[in-house]
Design an enzyme around this catalytic site. Structure first.
Site, PDB file in Angstrom:
ATOM      1  N   HIS A  36       0.872  -1.185   0.000  1.00 27.72           N
ATOM      2  CA  HIS A  36       0.000   0.000   0.000  1.00 27.72           C
ATOM      3  C   HIS A  36       0.909   1.236   0.000  1.00 27.72           C
ATOM      4  O   HIS A  36       2.018   1.193   0.562  1.00 27.72           O
ATOM      5  CB  HIS A  36      -0.823  -0.053   1.291  1.00 27.72           C
ATOM      6  CG  HIS A  36      -1.895   0.987   1.413  1.00 27.72           C
ATOM      7  ND1 HIS A  36      -1.621   2.292   1.748  1.00 27.72           N
ATOM      8  CD2 HIS A  36      -3.235   0.897   1.270  1.00 27.72           C
ATOM      9  CE1 HIS A  36      -2.765   2.965   1.802  1.00 27.72           C
ATOM     10  NE2 HIS A  36      -3.752   2.143   1.521  1.00 27.72           N
ATOM     11  N   ASP A  79       3.079  -4.255   8.078  1.00 25.18           N
ATOM     12  CA  ASP A  79       1.835  -3.491   7.980  1.00 25.18           C
ATOM     13  C   ASP A  79       0.684  -4.492   8.134  1.00 25.18           C
ATOM     14  O   ASP A  79       0.427  -5.303   7.240  1.00 25.18           O
ATOM     15  CB  ASP A  79       1.814  -2.800   6.601  1.00 25.18           C
ATOM     16  CG  ASP A  79       0.475  -2.141   6.298  1.00 25.18           C
ATOM     17  OD1 ASP A  79      -0.479  -2.320   7.089  1.00 25.18           O
ATOM     18  OD2 ASP A  79       0.383  -1.463   5.262  1.00 25.18           O
ATOM     19  N   GLN A  90      -4.576  -4.963   6.993  1.00 25.71           N
ATOM     20  CA  GLN A  90      -5.579  -5.882   6.430  1.00 25.71           C
ATOM     21  C   GLN A  90      -5.596  -7.234   7.134  1.00 25.71           C
ATOM     22  O   GLN A  90      -6.390  -8.098   6.784  1.00 25.71           O
ATOM     23  CB  GLN A  90      -5.325  -6.095   4.932  1.00 25.71           C
ATOM     24  CG  GLN A  90      -5.544  -4.873   4.083  1.00 25.71           C
ATOM     25  CD  GLN A  90      -6.984  -4.367   4.120  1.00 25.71           C
ATOM     26  OE1 GLN A  90      -7.917  -5.091   4.463  1.00 25.71           O
ATOM     27  NE2 GLN A  90      -7.166  -3.105   3.781  1.00 25.71           N
ATOM     28  N   LYS A 136     -10.425  -0.594  10.550  1.00 23.32           N
ATOM     29  CA  LYS A 136     -10.545  -1.816   9.732  1.00 23.32           C
ATOM     30  C   LYS A 136     -10.859  -3.017  10.604  1.00 23.32           C
ATOM     31  O   LYS A 136     -10.935  -4.145  10.129  1.00 23.32           O
ATOM     32  CB  LYS A 136      -9.258  -2.032   8.945  1.00 23.32           C
ATOM     33  CG  LYS A 136      -8.960  -0.875   8.006  1.00 23.32           C
ATOM     34  CD  LYS A 136      -8.023  -1.247   6.924  1.00 23.32           C
ATOM     35  CE  LYS A 136      -7.455  -0.011   6.259  1.00 23.32           C
ATOM     36  NZ  LYS A 136      -8.094   0.272   4.979  1.00 23.32           N
ATOM     37  N   CYS A 181      -4.577   2.292  -3.771  1.00 23.89           N
ATOM     38  CA  CYS A 181      -3.353   2.819  -3.149  1.00 23.89           C
ATOM     39  C   CYS A 181      -2.209   1.819  -3.297  1.00 23.89           C
ATOM     40  O   CYS A 181      -1.409   1.626  -2.371  1.00 23.89           O
ATOM     41  CB  CYS A 181      -3.573   3.148  -1.661  1.00 23.89           C
ATOM     42  SG  CYS A 181      -4.740   4.443  -1.386  1.00 23.89           S
TER      43      CYS A 181
HETATM   44  N1  PMP Z   1      -1.813  -0.428   4.690  1.00 22.95           N
HETATM   45  C1  PMP Z   1      -2.769  -1.225   4.192  1.00 22.95           C
HETATM   46  C2  PMP Z   1      -2.419  -2.616   3.776  1.00 22.95           C
HETATM   47  C3  PMP Z   1      -4.074  -0.739   4.070  1.00 22.95           C
HETATM   48  O1  PMP Z   1      -5.028  -1.527   3.578  1.00 22.95           O
HETATM   49  C4  PMP Z   1      -4.366   0.580   4.495  1.00 22.95           C
HETATM   50  C5  PMP Z   1      -5.760   1.158   4.355  1.00 22.95           C
HETATM   51  N2  PMP Z   1      -6.308   1.019   3.074  1.00 22.95           N
HETATM   52  C6  PMP Z   1      -3.332   1.349   5.017  1.00 22.95           C
HETATM   53  C7  PMP Z   1      -2.077   0.811   5.105  1.00 22.95           C
HETATM   54  C8  PMP Z   1      -3.571   2.740   5.496  1.00 22.95           C
HETATM   55  O2  PMP Z   1      -4.411   2.716   6.586  1.00 22.95           O
HETATM   56  P1  PMP Z   1      -5.042   4.079   7.156  1.00 22.95           P
HETATM   57  O3  PMP Z   1      -5.631   4.782   5.971  1.00 22.95           O
HETATM   58  O4  PMP Z   1      -6.058   3.619   8.137  1.00 22.95           O
HETATM   59  O5  PMP Z   1      -3.927   4.848   7.773  1.00 22.95           O
END
Ligand code: PMP
Length: 418
Positions: free
Chosen positions: A122, A199, A202, A225, A376
């Site tokens: 991401h 990270d 997910q 999430k 993203c």
């Molecule tokens: N890493 C991953 C794998 C994600 O799915 C997301 C959210 N789409 C993020 C980072 C960023 O998370 P946040 O927008 O809650 O900071």
């Protein structure tokens, strides 16, 4: 734990309950999960009955707010199996947690260093490292991917041989829902002396995360999430690793002494929590953890895996659909796949030759919420030769009706477009 009653679980989510009209087919949990009553009520209760700042008041209300806030730190510690409550830093989400680490390592890196990044990451696990590289002269290197978007483990081994200073991985990728064997990958990275960050944005709602077992230096996730509120997240770190981070935010709450000549910083976790924290959100996160822990985790996991398999199978029966990040053998296997290639939570696809945004709009017209775009993860999309794709993702409240409704709507979209 309560016995598994799927309908009762769903009824706890106001936006998905039968009372909510029109009924939404919500297949975008990977973007943000719906929130149960208990989370909403915990936050309301704090604002209505317990609102005060933490860590500073001489009065009862503030002392109670502090106890409630700090109790969530203990909950998070237990939830992810951290050894020490000081290892839990409240942030505003995964993005701010990763930035906190990338910023905090500035003084530890130089122009000879390599930062090795998951090629399917991401942007939140790419851009902060690029900014760190810019500040320090270090080099960002992506780990190559296989043709279907999994990490190429032989490329990983080859790049580890260059002794990277930092290795940043996703536990579960957001765009494809693929799972990385993080424990094994972290162990290899540590053998080369790398600082490791996983990270977990997910993963946290879908698999039992054990940071002590993964043995990474840092693990990041977001509250929203995992059935909790937006605006709060967690950075877990090993104590020595956290202590070595230069605080990204400085100011109140994080200090021991301040004079105009010299300031000394406080102990963990306060050292990395400058300013008034997101108190209501932390309390909401605590309620989300209580909610998850009150369910039978094995049943939830099994339920979600079945839904993802069903989703993949139903999609693979449609002739115009391209699926990403899955092995066909996984789809066809009747056994519950539990190897590291099994997808968690999400399935990515396109209608051949059609633009993902058109598909998203036409699905929305039928009350189906999926995410369409680059998720993203632009480097991953480029690797797959795509501008974007659609992603359907599930949570514990999703059911077979959601998938059937989605597939029926998708057939209609295919009829319109193809
Ligand atoms: N890493 C991953 C794998 C994600 O799915 C997301 C959210 N789409 C993020 C980072 C960023 O998370 P946040 O927008 O809650 O900071």
């Amino acid at each position: 734990n309560q016995p598994f009653d799927h309908r009762a679980i769903r009824e706890q989510f106001p936006l998905l309950s039968q009372a909510h009209q029109p009924s939404i087919c919500y297949l975008d949990t990977a973007a943000t999960s719906q929130k149960p009553h208990s989370v909403i009520e915990a936050m309301n209760h704090y604002y209505q009955q317990g609102n005060a700042n933490v860590h500073r008041g001489a009065y009862q209300l503030s002392a109670q707010a502090t106890r409630d806030y700090e109790a969530v730190r203990d909950k998070v510690q237990q939830f992810i199996h951290a050894n020490n409550r000081q290892q839990i830093i409240f942030t505003h989400g995964t993005t701010s947690a990763i930035n906190m680490v990338a910023h905090g390592l500035t003084e530890q890196l130089n122009c000879n260093d390599i930062i090795l990044i998951d090629g399917a990451a991401h942007h939140a696990n790419i851009v902060p490292w690029q900014a760190l590289a810019k500040r320090t002269g270090a080099k960002v290197m992506p780990i190559k991917l296989t043709s279907n978007g999994l990490i190429d483990q032989s490329d990983y081994d080859a790049k580890l041989a260059m002794q990277p200073k930092v290795v940043a991985l996703a536990h579960v990728t957001n765009a494809l829902g693929t799972v990385n064997p993080v424990q094994q990958m972290v162990s290899k990275a540590k053998a080369k002396g790398a600082i490791t960050l996983v990270d977990g944005a997910q993963a946290i709602a879908h698999i039992a995360v054990n940071v002590a077992q993964i043995d990474c230096d840092f693990y990041a996730f977001s509250g929203h999430k995992m059935y909790g509120p937006t605006g709060v997240g967690v950075l877990y770190g090993k104590l020595a690793a956290l202590e070595q981070l230069t605080p990204m935010l400085t100011g109140g709450e994080m200090i021991k002494t301040v004079s105009f000549q010299h300031t000394t910083y406080g102990e963990l976790p306060n050292r990395l929590e400058a300013g008034t924290p997101p108190i209501a959100e932390v309390i909401g996160l605590g309620a989300a953890i209580d909610f998850i822990r009150s369910q039978d985790s094995e049943h939830i996991k099994h339920h979600e895996q079945q839904l993802v398999c069903y989703l993949q199978q139903q999609l693979s029966l449609l002739s115009n659909i391209e699926l990403y990040g899955v092995e066909l053998t996984d789809i066809n296997s009747t056994a519950m796949p539990n190897n590291s290639r099994h997808n968690i939570g999400a399935v990515a696809f396109n209608i051949k030759g059609e633009h993902h945004q058109d598909v998203g709009i036409l699905l929305d017209q039928q009350g189906i919420a999926v995410r369409c775009g680059h998720h993203c993860a632009m480097p991953l999309m480029t690797h797959l030769g795509l501008k974007g794709c659609c992603r359907a993702s599930v949570g514990m409240y999703s059911n077979h009706d959601d998938i059937d409704r989605f597939i029926t709507a998708l057939k209609e979209v295919i009829n319109i477009l193809v």
